[in-house]
Design a protein around this motif. Structure first.
Motif, PDB file in Angstrom:
ATOM      1  N   UNK A 204       5.971 -13.208 -15.183  1.00 50.22           N
ATOM      2  CA  UNK A 204       5.724 -14.457 -15.914  1.00 50.22           C
ATOM      3  C   UNK A 204       4.592 -14.294 -16.923  1.00 50.22           C
ATOM      4  N   UNK A 205       3.488 -13.660 -16.461  1.00 49.89           N
ATOM      5  CA  UNK A 205       2.342 -13.506 -17.354  1.00 49.89           C
ATOM      6  C   UNK A 205       2.596 -12.417 -18.380  1.00 49.89           C
ATOM      7  N   UNK A 206       3.272 -11.343 -17.948  1.00 47.36           N
ATOM      8  CA  UNK A 206       3.528 -10.233 -18.872  1.00 47.36           C
ATOM      9  C   UNK A 206       4.323 -10.710 -20.079  1.00 47.36           C
ATOM     10  N   UNK A 207       5.368 -11.541 -19.840  1.00 45.71           N
ATOM     11  CA  UNK A 207       6.197 -11.963 -20.978  1.00 45.71           C
ATOM     12  C   UNK A 207       5.520 -13.054 -21.792  1.00 45.71           C
ATOM     13  N   UNK A 208       4.429 -13.610 -21.266  1.00 43.78           N
ATOM     14  CA  UNK A 208       3.713 -14.641 -22.019  1.00 43.78           C
ATOM     15  C   UNK A 208       2.570 -14.013 -22.811  1.00 43.78           C
ATOM     16  N   UNK A 209       1.717 -13.276 -22.102  1.00 49.17           N
ATOM     17  CA  UNK A 209       0.533 -12.708 -22.740  1.00 49.17           C
ATOM     18  C   UNK A 209       0.890 -11.508 -23.611  1.00 49.17           C
ATOM     19  N   UNK A 210       1.849 -10.686 -23.140  1.00 47.94           N
ATOM     20  CA  UNK A 210       2.238  -9.506 -23.913  1.00 47.94           C
ATOM     21  C   UNK A 210       3.607  -9.727 -24.553  1.00 47.94           C
ATOM     22  N   UNK A 211       3.824 -10.982 -25.000  1.00 45.73           N
ATOM     23  CA  UNK A 211       5.147 -11.350 -25.517  1.00 45.73           C
ATOM     24  C   UNK A 211       5.599 -10.514 -26.698  1.00 45.73           C
ATOM     25  N   UNK A 212       4.619  -9.960 -27.473  1.00 43.32           N
ATOM     26  CA  UNK A 212       5.034  -9.189 -28.652  1.00 43.32           C
ATOM     27  C   UNK A 212       5.304  -7.729 -28.292  1.00 43.32           C
ATOM     28  N   UNK A 213       5.095  -7.361 -27.008  1.00 44.35           N
ATOM     29  CA  UNK A 213       5.376  -5.986 -26.569  1.00 44.35           C
ATOM     30  C   UNK A 213       6.666  -5.945 -25.781  1.00 44.35           C
ATOM     31  N   UNK A 214       7.249  -4.755 -25.702  1.00 39.94           N
ATOM     32  CA  UNK A 214       8.345  -4.550 -24.752  1.00 39.94           C
ATOM     33  C   UNK A 214       7.679  -4.175 -23.438  1.00 39.94           C
ATOM     34  N   UNK A 215       8.211  -4.669 -22.341  1.00 41.19           N
ATOM     35  CA  UNK A 215       7.588  -4.387 -21.036  1.00 41.19           C
ATOM     36  C   UNK A 215       8.532  -3.559 -20.175  1.00 41.19           C
ATOM     37  N   UNK A 216       8.033  -2.415 -19.683  1.00 37.17           N
ATOM     38  CA  UNK A 216       8.792  -1.577 -18.745  1.00 37.17           C
ATOM     39  C   UNK A 216       8.077  -1.601 -17.410  1.00 37.17           C
ATOM     40  N   UNK A 217       8.859  -1.637 -16.347  1.00 33.65           N
ATOM     41  CA  UNK A 217       8.238  -1.727 -15.014  1.00 33.65           C
ATOM     42  C   UNK A 217       8.778  -0.642 -14.089  1.00 33.65           C
ATOM     43  N   UNK A 218       7.867   0.125 -13.469  1.00 36.27           N
ATOM     44  CA  UNK A 218       8.282   1.062 -12.410  1.00 36.27           C
ATOM     45  C   UNK A 218       8.084   0.302 -11.104  1.00 36.27           C
ATOM     46  N   UNK A 219       9.191  -0.187 -10.558  1.00 39.07           N
ATOM     47  CA  UNK A 219       9.075  -1.047  -9.368  1.00 39.07           C
ATOM     48  C   UNK A 219       9.627  -0.354  -8.120  1.00 39.07           C
ATOM     49  N   UNK A 220       9.382   0.951  -8.032  1.00 38.75           N
ATOM     50  CA  UNK A 220       9.907   1.710  -6.894  1.00 38.75           C
ATOM     51  C   UNK A 220       8.939   2.852  -6.623  1.00 38.75           C
ATOM     52  N   UNK A 221       8.675   3.136  -5.365  1.00 42.82           N
ATOM     53  CA  UNK A 221       7.738   4.209  -5.017  1.00 42.82           C
ATOM     54  C   UNK A 221       8.481   5.528  -4.810  1.00 42.82           C
ATOM     55  N   UNK A 222       7.841   6.670  -5.141  1.00 39.45           N
ATOM     56  CA  UNK A 222       8.481   7.965  -4.871  1.00 39.45           C
ATOM     57  C   UNK A 222       8.787   8.120  -3.382  1.00 39.45           C
ATOM     58  N   UNK A 223       9.868   8.829  -3.085  1.00 32.35           N
ATOM     59  CA  UNK A 223      10.282   9.007  -1.682  1.00 32.35           C
ATOM     60  C   UNK A 223       9.193   9.725  -0.897  1.00 32.35           C
ATOM     61  N   UNK A 224       9.094   9.378   0.379  1.00 32.06           N
ATOM     62  CA  UNK A 224       8.179  10.096   1.281  1.00 32.06           C
ATOM     63  C   UNK A 224       6.741   9.622   1.215  1.00 32.06           C
ATOM     64  N   UNK A 225       6.438   8.673   0.349  1.00 34.42           N
ATOM     65  CA  UNK A 225       5.058   8.174   0.270  1.00 34.42           C
ATOM     66  C   UNK A 225       4.813   7.196   1.409  1.00 34.42           C
ATOM     67  N   UNK A 226       3.802   7.499   2.224  1.00 35.94           N
ATOM     68  CA  UNK A 226       3.519   6.653   3.395  1.00 35.94           C
ATOM     69  C   UNK A 226       2.844   5.358   2.947  1.00 35.94           C
ATOM     70  N   UNK A 227       3.276   4.233   3.560  1.00 33.84           N
ATOM     71  CA  UNK A 227       2.617   2.988   3.156  1.00 33.84           C
ATOM     72  C   UNK A 227       1.292   2.860   3.927  1.00 33.84           C
ATOM     73  N   UNK A 228       0.318   2.218   3.279  1.00 28.66           N
ATOM     74  CA  UNK A 228      -1.033   2.121   3.850  1.00 28.66           C
ATOM     75  C   UNK A 228      -1.049   1.020   4.904  1.00 28.66           C
ATOM     76  N   UNK A 229      -1.504   1.341   6.107  1.00 29.70           N
ATOM     77  CA  UNK A 229      -1.585   0.322   7.171  1.00 29.70           C
ATOM     78  C   UNK A 229      -2.831  -0.532   6.920  1.00 29.70           C
ATOM     79  N   UNK A 230      -2.619  -1.844   6.823  1.00 30.98           N
ATOM     80  CA  UNK A 230      -3.730  -2.742   6.491  1.00 30.98           C
ATOM     81  C   UNK A 230      -4.006  -3.703   7.643  1.00 30.98           C
ATOM     82  N   UNK A 231      -5.278  -3.831   8.001  1.00 23.46           N
ATOM     83  CA  UNK A 231      -5.669  -4.725   9.102  1.00 23.46           C
ATOM     84  C   UNK A 231      -6.743  -5.694   8.625  1.00 23.46           C
ATOM     85  N   UNK A 232      -6.723  -6.875   9.202  1.00 17.34           N
ATOM     86  CA  UNK A 232      -7.753  -7.874   8.898  1.00 17.34           C
ATOM     87  C   UNK A 232      -8.641  -8.002  10.122  1.00 17.34           C
ATOM     88  N   UNK A 233      -9.959  -7.775   9.951  1.00 18.72           N
ATOM     89  CA  UNK A 233     -10.880  -7.830  11.087  1.00 18.72           C
ATOM     90  C   UNK A 233     -12.063  -8.736  10.761  1.00 18.72           C
TER      91      UNK A 233
END
Length: 682
Positions: A418-447
């Motif tokens: 939403x913000x990208x197409x508003x603020x950077x409206x005069x640019x073309x926007x490309x998105x890498x929305x996928x992680x490389x295979x085998x990358x471990x996700x970070x375990x996150x805890x709230x303490x």
């Protein structure tokens, strides 16, 4: 545009010079300004059954006075008047503060209408307005306007009424008829009437829907027109790269590209080949593989006979990029060189000469790249990493080092679509929305803070395995305003705790940049095992051996920033952890912590962040790129924004738009906003 509506408000009978001066303070100059001065909320005076009213909700009720008014004074000019009110089957208390005169006005068994806040538990209504007698039928829904100076809400309502009665017929439609039919929108006259004089909630909703679409359509038309003229009037270069060589280069990479990387590479390749200048924003989460995409783009540009430049915000980041690009490009005979302010004397002269002679293919560096002494022989592609860290001016200077080179901006800050197409409206926007295979996700805890001993034990466990850890703090020194653990205190505490076992480093924004670089270098080389830092480590630094991050007072950060920080770990083969040390008091704060533990997806988080904080906070209050809308809200109305963007793009690129009388109002709008200055409108 009807000229009568552009006349000053003084043409309205009943508005004199004095009132016009007062309205100027509210940026109301013309009849049109007044007609389009929208309410920001509505008072709902519909009578409701108390059984349906929530605790502390505002409500209007009508009932019979069931007790004599009881008046109590406490302190000077302060009083409380209480009566019992019978509403249907409910007998409730009704309280009026500082209105002692009502004691004479309210009589037993009289019918009165009261508006106020309902306390469900005490069965008490704290009144803000009272009307002796039954409810007047003409005021179910009252608009509330923001006002300044001498002007009152009642006053502005009256002025708008005057404007309507005299100029209603002059209001012209601005949205093309086929869009009104397609989206079942109200016409402009009906919508304006419904916003200012609604009969019910549906009126307001439908009118708002129409104006939200109109605001977005006009804004996006402007953005799309700017983009079109920018492309057509910028003499770009068509880079005829060697497609077979590019394919071979991709094949030789040590890992296959993800589908998202392939898609983005294709978009960039089309831009390089086109005669227009590329102006593209590449978004990708931390670790999504933007550097590889940059390497492919640089390779293609060099194969077409051009030079490339990569500008990054810090020296240490420049060194890391130089290292990874060197390892990918050098084997293919591409000469990469690093230029930062640390490169001095003879070596610097030598690099500048080689660059001017075309002996260097790719130059990587900090803002040292935009110094006057830096001359490229044939610059074809400029890549800026973490582009929001550079000013517009710095980016422009780098762009002007060549003859309209193609430009690619990269960022690891996931900006909601939403913000990208508003603020950077005069640019073309490309998105890498996928992680490389085998990358471990970070375990996150709230303490909570009282679990610190357990957390220190957890850090030590990681350090004994030979790993490293970050501890992030929000402030550098004590602040009386914020009771926050600061970096210097935490550093002392951890140095004492790990004394003699592990080295603890300290980094914050007030250190000179040489010292910052030195601390980072020691951490990168594992000479320091534990780094206490403020948020200056947010961008870029790559230490694959760091597997642990503790963030103090995590509730003080936005979701996007927490995610950026978390992305400093999880860059190697080992499982990584992030602990959010927080005791948020607000529901929003608790919600943030919960979301962080549930997802590692930066785009999902950025959308949530936008919902929780709003667009102003996302870029900081002073971000000039954010447009001001009267009714539209980029977050909640994002579907309308996307629709308006598609419609605007189609219009701007169709020849009918520039000729047909149906679009005349929209073309006039573009002229008034200065987009079509000097453009011929046939």
């Amino acid at each position: 545009m009807n000229q009568k509506l552009l006349e000053p408000v003084t043409v309205i009978k009943g508005i004199g010079q004095e009132t016009a001066e007062a309205l100027k303070e509210m940026k109301i100059f013309t009849v049109k300004d007044l007609l389009e001065y929208f309410p920001y909320r509505y008072e709902d005076y519909r009578l409701r059954d108390l059984a349906d009213v929530q605790h502390e909700e505002k409500v209007t009720v009508e009932g019979k006075v069931h007790s004599e008014p009881s008046l109590v004074y406490y302190g000077r000019k302060r009083s409380r008047l209480t009566i019992r009110l019978l509403i249907g089957r409910y007998l409730i208390s009704c309280v009026f503060f500082n209105q002692p005169y009502l004691k004479k006005n309210i009589a037993m068994n009289e019918t009165i209408t009261v508006t106020g806040k309902w306390d469900k538990h005490r069965q008490t209504l704290t009144a803000t307005e009272v009307h002796i007698g039954s409810k007047a039928h003409n005021q179910d829904f009252e608009p509330v306007y923001s006002v300044k100076g001498e002007v009152t809400v009642k006053g502005i309502r009256r002025f708008i009424k005057l404007a309507f009665s005299q100029f209603f017929q002059e209001i012209e439609e601005s949205i093309p008829e086929h869009f009104i039919q397609k989206y079942k929108l109200l016409n402009k006259q009906t919508a304006l009437r419904a916003l200012h004089f609604p009969e019910n909630e549906t009126d307001v909703k439908q009118a708002r829907r129409r104006f939200v679409y109109e605001e977005f359509l006009l804004f996006q038309l402007k953005m799309q027109a700017l983009r079109k003229f920018e492309r057509e009037h910028s003499s770009g270069i068509s880079q005829n790269y060697k497609i077979d060589q590019v394919k071979a280069f991709i094949k030789d990479l040590p890992f296959p590209l993800t589908q998202a990387q392939k898609r983005v590479v294709n978009e960039i390749m089309v831009d390089l080949k086109s005669p227009y200048r590329m102006n593209r924003l590449l978004q990708g989460d931390v670790g999504s593989g933007k550097t590889v995409v940059a390497a492919i783009a640089l390779f293609a540009s060099v194969s077409a006979g051009y030079q490339g430049a990569l500008m990054v915000p810090t020296e240490i980041l420049a060194e890391q990029h130089a290292e990874s690009l060197h390892s990918m490009l050098q084997v293919h005979g591409i000469r990469c060189t690093l230029l930062t302010s640390s490169v001095k004397g003879k070596r610097r002269k030598e690099i500048l000469q080689l660059l001017a002679d075309g002996e260097i293919d790719v130059l990587i560096g900090t803002h040292a790249l935009i110094q006057d002494e830096v001359h490229f022989r044939n610059l074809g592609l400029v890549i800026t990493d973490e582009q929001h860290r550079f000013g517009v001016e710095q980016r422009r200077v780098l762009r002007e080092k060549g003859e309209s080179p193609d430009v690619l901006f990269m960022t690891a800050t996931p900006i909601p679509r939403t913000l990208a197409i508003t603020v950077f409206g005069e640019m073309d926007v490309s998105i890498i929305d996928e992680m490389p295979a085998g990358r471990k996700s970070i375990e996150t805890y709230w303490a909570k803070h009282d679990m610190l001993d357990r957390i220190l034990g957890f850090i030590e466990k990681e350090l004994t395995k030979g790993r490293q850890a970050y501890v992030i703090c929000p402030l550098i020194e004590e602040s009386e305003k914020l009771d926050v653990q600061n970096a210097i205190d935490v550093h002392s505490m951890l140095t004492h705790y790990f004394h003699g076992r592990y080295a603890v480093g300290l980094m914050h924004g007030r250190l000179p940049s040489e010292e910052k670089d030195q601390v980072m270098k020691e951490f990168s080389l594992n000479e320091v095992q534990l780094l206490v830092s403020t948020t200056v480590v947010e961008v870029g630094v790559n230490v694959p051996n760091a597997t642990m991050m503790v963030i103090y007072d995590a509730e003080r950060f936005g979701l996007s920033q927490l995610h950026q920080l978390r992305g400093r770990v999880g860059r190697g083969e080992h499982q990584s952890y992030c602990i959010l040390l927080a005791d948020p008091k607000s529901e929003v704060g608790k919600e943030r912590m919960k979301i962080m533990t549930e997802t590692n997806d930066g785009f999902e988080l950025s959308e949530k962040d936008l919902e929780l904080r709003g667009p102003g906070d996302f870029f900081g209050k002073k971000q000039s790129g954010l447009p001001e809308f009267k009714l539209a809200d980029m977050v909640h109305d994002y579907r309308a924004l996307e629709t308006a963007r598609e419609d605007a793009a189609q219009l701007i690129h169709s020849s009918v738009f520039w000729d047909s009388p149906e679009y005349e109002q929209l073309r006039i709008h573009l002229q008034l906003t200065g987009v079509l200055e000097g453009e011929k409108l046939d």
